[in-house]
Design a protein around this motif. Structure first.
Motif, PDB file in Angstrom:
ATOM      1  N   SER A 127       0.823  -1.214   0.000  1.00  0.00           N
ATOM      2  CA  SER A 127       0.000   0.000   0.000  1.00  0.00           C
ATOM      3  C   SER A 127       0.853   1.258   0.000  1.00  0.00           C
ATOM      4  O   SER A 127       0.504   2.261  -0.626  1.00  0.00           O
ATOM      5  CB  SER A 127      -0.946   0.005   1.213  1.00  0.00           C
ATOM      6  N   ALA A 128       1.976   1.235   0.708  1.00  0.00           N
ATOM      7  CA  ALA A 128       2.846   2.402   0.775  1.00  0.00           C
ATOM      8  C   ALA A 128       3.740   2.515  -0.453  1.00  0.00           C
ATOM      9  O   ALA A 128       4.124   3.628  -0.846  1.00  0.00           O
ATOM     10  CB  ALA A 128       3.704   2.344   2.040  1.00  0.00           C
ATOM     11  N   ALA A 129       4.088   1.393  -1.057  1.00  0.00           N
ATOM     12  CA  ALA A 129       4.972   1.417  -2.228  1.00  0.00           C
ATOM     13  C   ALA A 129       4.243   1.863  -3.484  1.00  0.00           C
ATOM     14  O   ALA A 129       4.818   2.555  -4.335  1.00  0.00           O
ATOM     15  CB  ALA A 129       5.584   0.041  -2.454  1.00  0.00           C
ATOM     16  N   GLY A 130       2.975   1.464  -3.624  1.00  0.00           N
ATOM     17  CA  GLY A 130       2.214   1.777  -4.821  1.00  0.00           C
ATOM     18  C   GLY A 130       2.023   0.549  -5.696  1.00  0.00           C
ATOM     19  O   GLY A 130       2.643  -0.498  -5.495  1.00  0.00           O
ATOM     20  N   LEU A 131       1.164   0.698  -6.697  1.00  0.00           N
ATOM     21  CA  LEU A 131       0.784  -0.448  -7.521  1.00  0.00           C
ATOM     22  C   LEU A 131       1.929  -0.972  -8.388  1.00  0.00           C
ATOM     23  O   LEU A 131       1.865  -2.102  -8.872  1.00  0.00           O
ATOM     24  CB  LEU A 131      -0.406  -0.082  -8.408  1.00  0.00           C
ATOM     25  N   GLN A 132       2.968  -0.177  -8.571  1.00  0.00           N
ATOM     26  CA  GLN A 132       4.115  -0.666  -9.343  1.00  0.00           C
ATOM     27  C   GLN A 132       4.743  -1.895  -8.697  1.00  0.00           C
ATOM     28  O   GLN A 132       5.289  -2.751  -9.385  1.00  0.00           O
ATOM     29  CB  GLN A 132       5.188   0.418  -9.479  1.00  0.00           C
ATOM     30  N   GLY A 158      11.760  -0.350  -4.429  1.00  0.00           N
ATOM     31  CA  GLY A 158      10.922   0.085  -3.315  1.00  0.00           C
ATOM     32  C   GLY A 158       9.862   1.095  -3.709  1.00  0.00           C
ATOM     33  O   GLY A 158       8.950   1.373  -2.949  1.00  0.00           O
ATOM     34  N   TYR A 159       9.997   1.692  -4.898  1.00  0.00           N
ATOM     35  CA  TYR A 159       9.036   2.664  -5.427  1.00  0.00           C
ATOM     36  C   TYR A 159       8.807   3.816  -4.455  1.00  0.00           C
ATOM     37  O   TYR A 159       9.739   4.563  -4.176  1.00  0.00           O
ATOM     38  CB  TYR A 159       7.755   1.963  -5.878  1.00  0.00           C
ATOM     39  N   ARG A 164      15.194   1.602  -0.671  1.00  0.00           N
ATOM     40  CA  ARG A 164      15.507   1.461  -2.094  1.00  0.00           C
ATOM     41  C   ARG A 164      14.915   0.187  -2.684  1.00  0.00           C
ATOM     42  O   ARG A 164      14.526   0.158  -3.854  1.00  0.00           O
ATOM     43  CB  ARG A 164      17.021   1.440  -2.286  1.00  0.00           C
ATOM     44  N   HIS A 165      14.892  -0.868  -1.870  1.00  0.00           N
ATOM     45  CA  HIS A 165      14.430  -2.167  -2.365  1.00  0.00           C
ATOM     46  C   HIS A 165      13.514  -2.836  -1.343  1.00  0.00           C
ATOM     47  O   HIS A 165      13.551  -2.511  -0.155  1.00  0.00           O
ATOM     48  CB  HIS A 165      15.622  -3.103  -2.617  1.00  0.00           C
TER      49      HIS A 165
END
Length: 271
Positions: A127-132, A158-159, A164-165
């Motif tokens: 949810s925090a990273a996004g749909l990517q 990590g978007y 970062r990851h």
């Protein structure tokens, strides 16, 4: 766009993609908190499929602003435990930590949690990273062609997270008493994540309490395996300079304090 406008714009696009959700969406109140909860719900249930650039622009702007409001915590600045300068204990929201990688306790589909607004760490990270993030995980799993085995690890970007990851690992599901296989597979999760991080030349990694939530591994025994596995790995030469044990519950914080402080007082930053 103001925040509510961003939220409603994103909700509109997702409801166009998933019209079956329009009836449920109509039941959500019109205030910003409720509409944001609707957005998280829709993001949680959306299957992997092509992402529109205009959606991502607005989504990333919203998630970036929320990340800054939550407050980014620099993992490199956290105090190490007295017994080992490469180990850190930190209590708080893992999605706030800025590190080379955070570890996600995933399921074998490796696509995130599809239960709307579920309180598991898998849901929180996606949810925090996004749909990517789900999209990249889907590409990895399509290339693999079979469910992710227990005790292995995969890495993604990590978007919109400070990290970062994200390193994804599937822990053992405990049914009844903990078996030797459960213990072996949990230790393998920690080793695999560390090995993958080292292979990528990463310097810092944050571990959640793998398998202790929905997968029912007893917290104390899981923590013992975690600390032992990490400590043993750090005895070998690698790029890993800092390992952060992230806990959320007070009970888990107490367990890790005891384990990490056996040879000296441990520090636990709660922010």
């Amino acid at each position: 766009m103001k925040r509510l406008e961003q939220i409603e714009y994103l909700n509109g696009i997702l409801l166009e993609e998933m019209p079956d959700w329009k009836r449920q969406a109509a039941a959500f109140p019109q205030d910003e908190t409720a509409r944001r909860r609707l957005l998280r719900s829709l993001m949680n249930v959306r299957p992997p499929m092509p992402l529109k650039p205009e959606f991502l622009d607005v989504q990333d702007a919203l998630l970036s602003a929320e990340r800054e409001e939550r407050g980014v915590v620099n993992a490199d600045a956290l105090p190490a435990v007295a017994a080992n300068p490469r180990l850190v204990l930190w209590q708080g929201d893992i999605t706030r930590l800025k590190a080379d990688a955070i570890v996600n306790a995933a399921n074998s589909a490796l696509l995130g949690c599809f239960a709307p607004c579920h309180d598991c760490i898998d849901n929180a990270i996606h949810s925090a990273a996004g749909l990517q993030l789900r999209d990249e995980c889907s590409r990895l799993m399509q290339a693999q062609g079979y469910p992710e085995p227990t005790g292995q690890a995969k890495i993604t970007a990590g978007y919109n997270l400070p990290a970062r990851h994200v390193i994804h690992t599937v822990g053992p599901i405990v049914r009844g008493r903990v078996s030797p296989r459960d213990r072996s597979e949990l230790a393998s999760c920690y080793r695999a994540c560390l090995a993958l991080a080292a292979e990528r030349g990463l310097h810092s990694i944050v571990f959640c309490c793998i398998s202790t939530g929905e997968f029912h591994f007893p917290a104390r025994e899981a923590a013992e395996i975690a600390v032992q596995s990490v400590t043993q790995f750090l005895q070998t030469e690698s790029s890993i300079q800092r390992v952060i044990f992230n806990v959320f519950k007070d009970t888990d914080a107490g367990i890790y304090r005891e384990l990490l402080g056996k040879n000296g007082a441990a520090e636990c930053g709660a922010q």
